[in-house]
Design an enzyme around this catalytic site. Structure first.
Site, PDB file in Angstrom:
ATOM      1  N   GLY A  44      -1.335  -1.842  59.511  1.00 17.63           N
ATOM      2  CA  GLY A  44      -0.836  -0.858  58.570  1.00 17.63           C
ATOM      3  C   GLY A  44      -1.885  -0.593  57.522  1.00 17.63           C
ATOM      4  CG  ASP A  65       9.577   2.805  55.948  1.00 14.40           C
ATOM      5  OD1 ASP A  65       9.567   3.944  56.458  1.00 14.40           O
ATOM      6  OD2 ASP A  65       8.702   1.952  56.167  1.00 14.40           O
ATOM      7  CG  ASP A  82      25.178 -32.869  26.671  1.00 17.50           C
ATOM      8  OD1 ASP A  82      24.797 -32.412  25.580  1.00 17.50           O
ATOM      9  OD2 ASP A  82      24.396 -33.235  27.562  1.00 17.50           O
ATOM     10  N   GLY A 130      12.836 -32.782  38.357  1.00 20.92           N
ATOM     11  CA  GLY A 130      12.847 -32.968  36.913  1.00 20.92           C
ATOM     12  C   GLY A 130      12.650 -34.416  36.543  1.00 20.92           C
ATOM     13  CD  GLN A 131       8.980 -38.149  34.675  1.00 24.91           C
ATOM     14  OE1 GLN A 131       8.256 -37.387  35.296  1.00 24.91           O
ATOM     15  NE2 GLN A 131       8.565 -39.311  34.232  1.00 24.91           N
ATOM     16  CB  CYS A 174       2.000  -8.182  61.216  1.00 25.23           C
ATOM     17  SG  CYS A 174       3.264  -9.316  61.795  1.00 25.23           S
ATOM     18  CB  SER A 222       0.349  -5.556  55.226  1.00 31.32           C
ATOM     19  OG  SER A 222       1.103  -4.652  56.018  1.00 31.32           O
TER      20      SER A 222
END
Length: 752
Positions: A444, A552, A205, A87-88, A449, A447
């Site tokens: 699969g 699963d 605050d 952050g800034q 791997c 996907s």
């Protein structure tokens, strides 16, 4: 109810005027800069300052002394590695840093860096306030200062790094919660405020973005730059600071305020958390202040009588009449009937489980910080180190996959993922920037791997590459982030999203599948099987208690992280079909919300899914004990044959290994494989079963197994049958219906 959307956690703050050390107002250089018009930032309004407060004060240069963490040496900037910009503000940046020197090397902190050259006198005073307060405060619900030091041009504050983000933003975006849940956060907040008040500190605050969450879900108060240290509770502060919607009336009209002003702000937060809106909010800040001073507040009738009573006691415009302002302070708040169910001692010791656990993954995750900042390269740093270089091992996941990465066909990019994933690496970092991809280790339907190697460390990992056009992996990722810290659930290491594919990086699972290892062992006993099931079921019970169902839990998704074969090294993997219990609007629900507001049919469906998880564990248990699967004799069995046996609950507990297996084991198997999912044991009941609790009395005789490939083939056939698409019914003439034929027989015969 979800909370209203809130301000950014790192707003730019313009402080037009603050008190100096002697309590006087410091004159501004170069006239009166205009105040920001936004009402959700911290500001000071000069035109509201009474003439009695405009006397010139003595300006003092602030010199921050060193503050050193106990057991550590004097710190300096060279001891911290810059990782990301968090952050800034108006006069400094906040970085995520890693300590690179002992005794706390590799520990992550948030580092505030304030440039002296850009600080005006008022900001220097503000910085000193924060440093002094943080050095004095040590409380479970207040952020801790570990180091403070300065160089010729900069001031440094090294603070706790809180990964959960701010409380209100997280709850408003992610979870449905109840009054009982709100009570938990308000109670922790009351203890934090009470501690500050006991040190003579007025917080001043108190606002949403200053209440952060740690990774467990407990709160921490932060950002003390507007706090006012008082000698005692009789002293009053006169500076006009804080965020307007949360200001007490005495702060708005500058009558002077004490610690009781914080309890008004506390009431505003309570009202906002319970209703999702602010109690006093006009179209601009002037109207808002008028409402704070004069408006009559209507109390929503859906709030409990105790909540309404507490709010009325906090919203007293005369601070002397406000709850918490008396000599007993916060004890008045704690004694209120609203908190009758809170055990304050257990709360202080952090022994009460928070209603909500933030989805945080590895220690350097910054999911809950603005990407405007986190995507920047930290200044003076050689660059953002790839996070896979963290000095620890990370567990892997199951091997599901296809040759997706070789697919050269261009497809339209899918919509961006859940914000958690979007914020992981900023905007420009690609998976190939950090890793070299090697051979496929599993395939699969959606996907692939593959093994991969991190370019910097040469460490091996596995990467699951998911085609976003075939499946949205957001739920899987969020579940792994939220619950992957459990010792027996895979830990997600890295996530990349290039628009077309998502890359989930985990450690390579070197121990292989659970069933593989067990079936290949020369000696495996019933007692050892009990230890294995205990570990797995304990993990499943944890997931179910969090409203998560795996759906699963076939044996190929339960793996060993190493070659040891110890139950502790078991990991539940592949959460691709897992679901979190959610409300109709898609938000998560706290356990309290689920118990009180979720429709019975939703809970029934959840119970069904949990029952499916238990059934899968029953299949695993049967196979570990019998050496064969319960519903398939081999890979050649047809889906129809297997489904018929499953539907009829037909399995044998006689012959073979069963002749030497205990009756208590047979009882557990039967109850886990019950054909009615709602009559199966729950995960909690499995853990309470004598076969688990009295494992030391179980037989240690060797169990005999079929051929490994035969058992695995039968198991694959079982789950293939379950997942096979159901054949669509064939339409036949009505006359062929058994019901129609029966009705025809019953018709009386007539003659004309």
């Amino acid at each position: 109810m979800p909370l209203a959307q809130l301000a950014e956690p790192w707003p730019n703050m313009e402080l037009v005027q603050l008190d100096t050390e002697n309590g006087q107002a410091a004159p501004e250089e170069g006239g009166n800069p205009p105040c920001k018009a936004k009402s959700d930032i911290t500001w000071v309004e000069k035109d509201l300052v009474d003439s009695t407060d405009k006397g010139e004060g003595v300006v003092k240069e602030i010199n921050i002394t060193h503050h050193v963490k106990e057991g550590s040496e004097k710190a300096d900037p060279s001891q911290f590695e810059l990782l990301k910009v968090l952050g800034q503000g108006s006069f400094g940046k906040v970085f995520l840093v890693r300590k690179i020197t002992p005794p706390d090397s590799n520990h992550l902190y948030a580092m505030k860096v304030l440039k002296k050259a850009t600080l005006k006198v008022r900001d220097r005073v503000r910085t000193k306030i924060e440093r002094d307060i943080l050095a004095d405060v040590n409380h479970p619900f207040v952020v801790k200062l570990h180091y403070a030091f300065q160089t010729e041009g900069k001031l440094y504050l090294i603070l706790d790094f809180l990964r959960g983000g701010d409380l209100f933003t997280r709850l408003s975006k992610e979870v449905m919660f109840t009054e009982e849940d709100v009570k938990f956060y308000l109670a922790e907040l009351a203890l934090g405020l009470d501690h500050l008040h006991s040190l003579g500190i007025i917080y001043r605050d108190l606002k949403p973005e200053n209440i952060l969450l740690d990774e467990e879900g407990h709160i921490k108060l932060t950002d003390f730059g507007l706090s006012k240290e008082a000698i005692d509770h009789e002293k009053k502060a006169y500076s006009f600071c804080g965020t307007v919607e949360y200001m007490a009336p005495e702060v708005v009209n500058r009558q002077g305020h004490s610690h009781s002003a914080d309890w008004w702000s506390y009431g505003v937060l309570m009202f906002e958390m319970l209703t999702g809106s602010l109690p006093f909010q006009g179209k601009d800040r002037k109207e808002t202040m008028t409402l704070i001073l004069k408006a009559k507040l209507g109390m929503p009738q859906f709030l409990s009588a105790e909540a309404q009573s507490l709010l009325r006691a906090l919203f007293k415009r005369n601070p002397a009449n406000r709850l918490g302002s008396g000599p007993d302070g916060a004890e008045e708040i704690k004694r209120h009937p609203f908190y009758s169910t809170i055990d304050w001692n257990k709360l202080y010791r952090r022994e009460i489980k928070p209603p909500f656990k933030p989805a945080v993954g590895q220690p350097d995750d910054t999911f809950y910080f603005d990407t405007e900042f986190t995507s920047r390269t930290p200044k003076d740093s050689p660059g953002i180190p790839p996070s896979a270089g963290a000095h620890q091992l990370f567990r892997g996941f199951s091997f599901v996959a296809t040759g997706l990465m070789e697919d050269s066909k261009v497809k339209p990019a899918q919509p961006p993922l859940h914000s958690v994933v979007q914020q992981l690496h900023g905007k420009n970092i690609q998976f190939s920037d950090g890793y070299v991809v090697k051979e496929a280790i599993g395939v699969g339907s959606y996907s692939v791997c593959k093994r991969c190697i991190h370019k910097t460390t040469n460490m091996e990992y596995a990467v699951k590459v998911i085609d976003k056009s075939k499946r949205d992996p957001s739920e899987e990722i969020e579940i792994l982030l939220r619950y992957g810290q459990h010792p027996n659930i895979i830990t997600l290491k890295d996530v990349y999203d290039d628009g077309k594919y998502v890359y989930l990086v985990t450690e390579l699972m070197r121990g292989g599948e659970l069933l593989d290892k067990i079936l290949r062992q020369k000696f495996f006993s019933e007692r050892e099987a009990s230890s294995v099931l205990h570990t797995i079921c304990k993990t499943v019970e944890y997931l179910h208690s969090q409203g998560v169902v795996h759906r699963d839990l076939k044996p190929s998704n339960i793996l060993y992280v190493d070659e040891s074969g110890n139950p502790e090294s078991i990991r539940i993997c592949d959460f691709g079909f897992a679901k979190q219990l959610r409300a109709e609007n898609g938000l998560l629900m706290t356990p309290c919300y689920t118990a009180n507001f979720v429709a019975p049919e939703v809970l029934k469906r959840q119970g069904y899914d949990e029952g499916c998880d238990i059934w899968s564990l029953g299949v695993l248990l049967y196979t570990m004990l019998a050496g064969c699967t319960p519903f398939a004799n081999g890979p050649s069995d047809t889906p129809e044959e297997i489904l018929t046996r499953i539907g009829g609950g037909k399995f044998s507990v006689n012959g073979g290994n069963w002749d030497t297996i205990s009756d208590v084991a047979k009882d557990l198997v039967s109850k886990m494989l019950h054909v009615d999912p709602h009559q199966r044991l729950t995960a909690k009941q499995v853990l309470q079963h004598p076969w688990i609790t009295q494992k030391d009395s179980l037989p240690q005789s060797q169990l005999n197994y079929q051929d490994v490939q035969l058992v695995k083939g039968a198991m694959a056939a079982t789950y293939s049958a379950l997942n096979s698409s159901k054949p669509s019914p064939q339409l036949k003439p009505i006359e062929s219906s058994i019901l129609a034929q029966r009705r025809v027989k019953k018709l009386p015969s007539t003659t004309l």
